[in-house]
Design an enzyme around this catalytic site. Sequence first.
Site, PDB file in Angstrom:
ATOM      1  N   ASP A  55      -1.924  -8.171  -5.698  1.00 32.12           N
ATOM      2  CA  ASP A  55      -2.347  -6.770  -5.704  1.00 32.12           C
ATOM      3  C   ASP A  55      -3.572  -6.596  -6.609  1.00 32.12           C
ATOM      4  O   ASP A  55      -3.771  -7.373  -7.549  1.00 32.12           O
ATOM      5  CB  ASP A  55      -1.181  -5.908  -6.214  1.00 32.12           C
ATOM      6  CG  ASP A  55      -1.386  -4.429  -5.888  1.00 32.12           C
ATOM      7  OD1 ASP A  55      -2.294  -4.108  -5.096  1.00 32.12           O
ATOM      8  OD2 ASP A  55      -0.649  -3.602  -6.444  1.00 32.12           O
ATOM      9  N   TRP A 111     -10.363  -4.262  -8.235  1.00 33.91           N
ATOM     10  CA  TRP A 111     -11.295  -5.287  -8.730  1.00 33.91           C
ATOM     11  C   TRP A 111     -12.691  -5.016  -8.149  1.00 33.91           C
ATOM     12  O   TRP A 111     -13.687  -5.054  -8.875  1.00 33.91           O
ATOM     13  CB  TRP A 111     -10.793  -6.670  -8.299  1.00 33.91           C
ATOM     14  CG  TRP A 111     -11.605  -7.835  -8.774  1.00 33.91           C
ATOM     15  CD1 TRP A 111     -11.414  -8.556  -9.916  1.00 33.91           C
ATOM     16  CD2 TRP A 111     -12.737  -8.419  -8.117  1.00 33.91           C
ATOM     17  NE1 TRP A 111     -12.364  -9.559 -10.012  1.00 33.91           N
ATOM     18  CE2 TRP A 111     -13.183  -9.495  -8.921  1.00 33.91           C
ATOM     19  CE3 TRP A 111     -13.420  -8.142  -6.922  1.00 33.91           C
ATOM     20  CZ2 TRP A 111     -14.273 -10.301  -8.578  1.00 33.91           C
ATOM     21  CZ3 TRP A 111     -14.509  -8.937  -6.580  1.00 33.91           C
ATOM     22  CH2 TRP A 111     -14.923  -9.992  -7.406  1.00 33.91           C
ATOM     23  N   ARG A 138     -14.445  -2.763  -0.782  1.00 31.76           N
ATOM     24  CA  ARG A 138     -13.096  -3.333  -0.944  1.00 31.76           C
ATOM     25  C   ARG A 138     -12.977  -4.738  -0.368  1.00 31.76           C
ATOM     26  O   ARG A 138     -12.288  -5.591  -0.914  1.00 31.76           O
ATOM     27  CB  ARG A 138     -12.072  -2.415  -0.273  1.00 31.76           C
ATOM     28  CG  ARG A 138     -11.866  -1.093  -0.987  1.00 31.76           C
ATOM     29  CD  ARG A 138     -10.874  -0.221  -0.213  1.00 31.76           C
ATOM     30  NE  ARG A 138      -9.582  -0.879  -0.087  1.00 31.76           N
ATOM     31  CZ  ARG A 138      -8.633  -0.836  -1.030  1.00 31.76           C
ATOM     32  NH1 ARG A 138      -8.828  -0.162  -2.133  1.00 31.76           N
ATOM     33  NH2 ARG A 138      -7.497  -1.454  -0.837  1.00 31.76           N
ATOM     34  N   SER A 190       1.221  -6.107   4.641  1.00 30.81           N
ATOM     35  CA  SER A 190       2.542  -5.515   4.854  1.00 30.81           C
ATOM     36  C   SER A 190       2.575  -4.689   6.134  1.00 30.81           C
ATOM     37  O   SER A 190       1.521  -4.345   6.702  1.00 30.81           O
ATOM     38  CB  SER A 190       2.900  -4.627   3.660  1.00 30.81           C
ATOM     39  OG  SER A 190       2.153  -3.436   3.721  1.00 30.81           O
ATOM     40  N   GLU A 224       3.134  -1.760   6.192  1.00 34.52           N
ATOM     41  CA  GLU A 224       2.533  -0.465   5.835  1.00 34.52           C
ATOM     42  C   GLU A 224       1.002  -0.546   5.736  1.00 34.52           C
ATOM     43  O   GLU A 224       0.311   0.477   5.768  1.00 34.52           O
ATOM     44  CB  GLU A 224       3.079   0.031   4.482  1.00 34.52           C
ATOM     45  CG  GLU A 224       4.544   0.460   4.505  1.00 34.52           C
ATOM     46  CD  GLU A 224       5.525  -0.715   4.581  1.00 34.52           C
ATOM     47  OE1 GLU A 224       5.238  -1.772   3.972  1.00 34.52           O
ATOM     48  OE2 GLU A 224       6.549  -0.601   5.275  1.00 34.52           O
ATOM     49  N   ASN A 225       0.461  -1.761   5.607  1.00 33.09           N
ATOM     50  CA  ASN A 225      -0.987  -1.902   5.416  1.00 33.09           C
ATOM     51  C   ASN A 225      -1.814  -1.492   6.645  1.00 33.09           C
ATOM     52  O   ASN A 225      -3.031  -1.331   6.549  1.00 33.09           O
ATOM     53  CB  ASN A 225      -1.362  -3.345   5.012  1.00 33.09           C
ATOM     54  CG  ASN A 225      -1.034  -3.661   3.565  1.00 33.09           C
ATOM     55  OD1 ASN A 225      -0.830  -4.811   3.195  1.00 33.09           O
ATOM     56  ND2 ASN A 225      -0.986  -2.639   2.712  1.00 33.09           N
ATOM     57  N   TRP A 226      -1.142  -1.292   7.809  1.00 31.39           N
ATOM     58  CA  TRP A 226      -1.885  -0.833   8.992  1.00 31.39           C
ATOM     59  C   TRP A 226      -2.455   0.562   8.772  1.00 31.39           C
ATOM     60  O   TRP A 226      -3.351   0.992   9.487  1.00 31.39           O
ATOM     61  CB  TRP A 226      -0.961  -0.802  10.221  1.00 31.39           C
ATOM     62  CG  TRP A 226      -0.456  -2.160  10.627  1.00 31.39           C
ATOM     63  CD1 TRP A 226       0.804  -2.641  10.446  1.00 31.39           C
ATOM     64  CD2 TRP A 226      -1.196  -3.211  11.260  1.00 31.39           C
ATOM     65  NE1 TRP A 226       0.890  -3.924  10.929  1.00 31.39           N
ATOM     66  CE2 TRP A 226      -0.318  -4.304  11.435  1.00 31.39           C
ATOM     67  CE3 TRP A 226      -2.521  -3.346  11.696  1.00 31.39           C
ATOM     68  CZ2 TRP A 226      -0.714  -5.504  12.025  1.00 31.39           C
ATOM     69  CZ3 TRP A 226      -2.915  -4.549  12.287  1.00 31.39           C
ATOM     70  CH2 TRP A 226      -2.027  -5.597  12.445  1.00 31.39           C
ATOM     71  N   ARG A 266      -4.262   1.501   6.438  1.00 26.23           N
ATOM     72  CA  ARG A 266      -5.579   1.433   5.769  1.00 26.23           C
ATOM     73  C   ARG A 266      -6.690   1.700   6.783  1.00 26.23           C
ATOM     74  O   ARG A 266      -6.476   1.581   7.993  1.00 26.23           O
ATOM     75  CB  ARG A 266      -5.762   0.038   5.168  1.00 26.23           C
ATOM     76  CG  ARG A 266      -4.785  -0.187   4.057  1.00 26.23           C
ATOM     77  CD  ARG A 266      -4.981  -1.501   3.385  1.00 26.23           C
ATOM     78  NE  ARG A 266      -4.085  -1.524   2.247  1.00 26.23           N
ATOM     79  CZ  ARG A 266      -4.350  -2.101   1.082  1.00 26.23           C
ATOM     80  NH1 ARG A 266      -5.487  -2.731   0.915  1.00 26.23           N
ATOM     81  NH2 ARG A 266      -3.485  -2.052   0.102  1.00 26.23           N
ATOM     82  N   ARG A 289       3.998 -10.180  -9.652  1.00 22.37           N
ATOM     83  CA  ARG A 289       3.161  -9.109  -9.094  1.00 22.37           C
ATOM     84  C   ARG A 289       1.955  -8.927  -9.996  1.00 22.37           C
ATOM     85  O   ARG A 289       2.092  -8.805 -11.214  1.00 22.37           O
ATOM     86  CB  ARG A 289       3.924  -7.798  -8.959  1.00 22.37           C
ATOM     87  CG  ARG A 289       3.022  -6.729  -8.342  1.00 22.37           C
ATOM     88  CD  ARG A 289       3.745  -5.550  -7.787  1.00 22.37           C
ATOM     89  NE  ARG A 289       2.783  -4.764  -7.026  1.00 22.37           N
ATOM     90  CZ  ARG A 289       3.063  -3.950  -6.039  1.00 22.37           C
ATOM     91  NH1 ARG A 289       4.290  -3.803  -5.655  1.00 22.37           N
ATOM     92  NH2 ARG A 289       2.113  -3.276  -5.418  1.00 22.37           N
ATOM     93  N   GLU A 323      13.731 -13.684 -10.956  1.00 21.45           N
ATOM     94  CA  GLU A 323      13.147 -13.117 -12.170  1.00 21.45           C
ATOM     95  C   GLU A 323      11.820 -12.482 -11.765  1.00 21.45           C
ATOM     96  O   GLU A 323      11.109 -13.001 -10.893  1.00 21.45           O
ATOM     97  CB  GLU A 323      12.887 -14.229 -13.203  1.00 21.45           C
ATOM     98  CG  GLU A 323      14.147 -14.884 -13.718  1.00 21.45           C
ATOM     99  CD  GLU A 323      15.007 -13.929 -14.533  1.00 21.45           C
ATOM    100  OE1 GLU A 323      14.447 -13.066 -15.235  1.00 21.45           O
ATOM    101  OE2 GLU A 323      16.241 -14.029 -14.446  1.00 21.45           O
TER     102      GLU A 323
HETATM  103  C1  FPP Z   1      -3.693  -5.983  -2.221  1.00 23.62           C
HETATM  104  O1  FPP Z   1      -4.785  -5.441  -2.890  1.00 23.62           O
HETATM  105  C2  FPP Z   1      -4.105  -7.079  -1.358  1.00 23.62           C
HETATM  106  C3  FPP Z   1      -3.931  -7.113  -0.014  1.00 23.62           C
HETATM  107  C4  FPP Z   1      -3.288  -6.045   0.757  1.00 23.62           C
HETATM  108  C5  FPP Z   1      -4.419  -8.232   0.780  1.00 23.62           C
HETATM  109  C6  FPP Z   1      -4.213  -9.607   0.249  1.00 23.62           C
HETATM  110  C7  FPP Z   1      -5.212 -10.461   0.867  1.00 23.62           C
HETATM  111  C8  FPP Z   1      -5.915 -11.442   0.237  1.00 23.62           C
HETATM  112  C9  FPP Z   1      -5.672 -11.881  -1.125  1.00 23.62           C
HETATM  113  C10 FPP Z   1      -7.028 -12.094   0.943  1.00 23.62           C
HETATM  114  C11 FPP Z   1      -6.811 -13.234   1.786  1.00 23.62           C
HETATM  115  C12 FPP Z   1      -5.490 -13.869   1.838  1.00 23.62           C
HETATM  116  C13 FPP Z   1      -5.284 -15.145   2.212  1.00 23.62           C
HETATM  117  C14 FPP Z   1      -3.909 -15.666   2.341  1.00 23.62           C
HETATM  118  C15 FPP Z   1      -6.400 -16.043   2.500  1.00 23.62           C
HETATM  119  P1  FPP Z   1      -5.155  -3.922  -2.645  1.00 23.62           P
HETATM  120  O2  FPP Z   1      -6.231  -3.888  -1.599  1.00 23.62           O
HETATM  121  O3  FPP Z   1      -3.934  -3.136  -2.320  1.00 23.62           O
HETATM  122  O4  FPP Z   1      -5.728  -3.515  -4.047  1.00 23.62           O
HETATM  123  P2  FPP Z   1      -5.676  -2.077  -4.737  1.00 23.62           P
HETATM  124  O5  FPP Z   1      -4.231  -1.749  -4.960  1.00 23.62           O
HETATM  125  O6  FPP Z   1      -6.418  -2.303  -6.013  1.00 23.62           O
HETATM  126  O7  FPP Z   1      -6.374  -1.124  -3.818  1.00 23.62           O
END
Ligand code: FPP
Length: 278
Positions: free
Chosen positions: A55, A60, A68, A100, A102-104, A106, A220, A239
């Site tokens: 996360d 970042w 993003r 996830s 739920e990420n759809w 976005r 996390r 844990e």
């Molecule tokens: C959460 O950060 C991250 C994700 C939903 C995507 C994870 C994907 C990667 C690390 C990239 C590629 C993965 C692989 C396996 C090559 P966020 O976008 O929710 O961050 P925020 O909470 O700061 O907005």
Amino acid sequence: MQNEDVRLAEAQANPYTMPMLKGLDGWLEDGSEEARLALRLDAARLPRHVAVIMDGNGRWARERGLPRVEGHRAGAKSVREIVEASAHLGLEVLSLFAFSTENWKRPAREVQMLMRLLEDYLRKEDRLLMDNDFRLRVLGNKEKLPASLRRELERVELLTRGNSRMTIGLALNYGGRAEIVEATRRILAEGRLKSGDVDESVFSRYLDTAGLPDPDLLIRTSGETRISNFMLWQIAYAEIWITPTYWPDFRKKHLIQALVDFQGRQRRFGETDAGSSS
Ligand code: FPP
């Protein structure tokens, strides 16, 4: 044999674990922070399975005035480092929550870029997986993913299915609740089991993680203190280790720190510290 003896025997039998912890195998720079931390690890008490909620990619990027997607790109570099580090450390399974159910929700452009990034990653990294004897297992429902990504995932799963050094559980279009519902549907659709036949061990064979040990440690990043629907069944006794570090800044020293902390915990599995049931 006591549990600890079994773990020690397994660690000694694992050709990858002991050399790393004895000599660091040239992997960690002598005297570096991570090398000093790694010396505190007990090879006989390493977690078998570490699960990670990656996360903080968006934050970042925002803090650097970047889009993003640049956060996700930097996150993919952390994935590479943590996969390699996990294998050097002798983990059996590393699970990564990449997308996830739920990420759809976005923005469509971000979803599209993430899917492309994942596809590129698989195309580029299949050699690394083969050269290092890593197996890829996708957790989650692949049906809704873009066809080209699905094909790539299936190709790499098939290519690596005989590999045994470490399994990478890539959670994509994954949700813990959806996985439990899906497992129940599979049992019903099969029509073979009676209600009395279903216990925890039978049920877990119908989950996406069938055959994998449950995570001992859940990490996390980015300071959030939520589970976010990740491995709801499997983390019953895990844990939990939370770091404020954003995923793109997460390095092997953070992973080793998490393992050192993990080894300092007393895992009770519902028992008292005297060992009797409470
Ligand atoms: C959460 O950060 C991250 C994700 C939903 C995507 C994870 C994907 C990667 C690390 C990239 C590629 C993965 C692989 C396996 C090559 P966020 O976008 O929710 O961050 P925020 O909470 O700061 O907005």
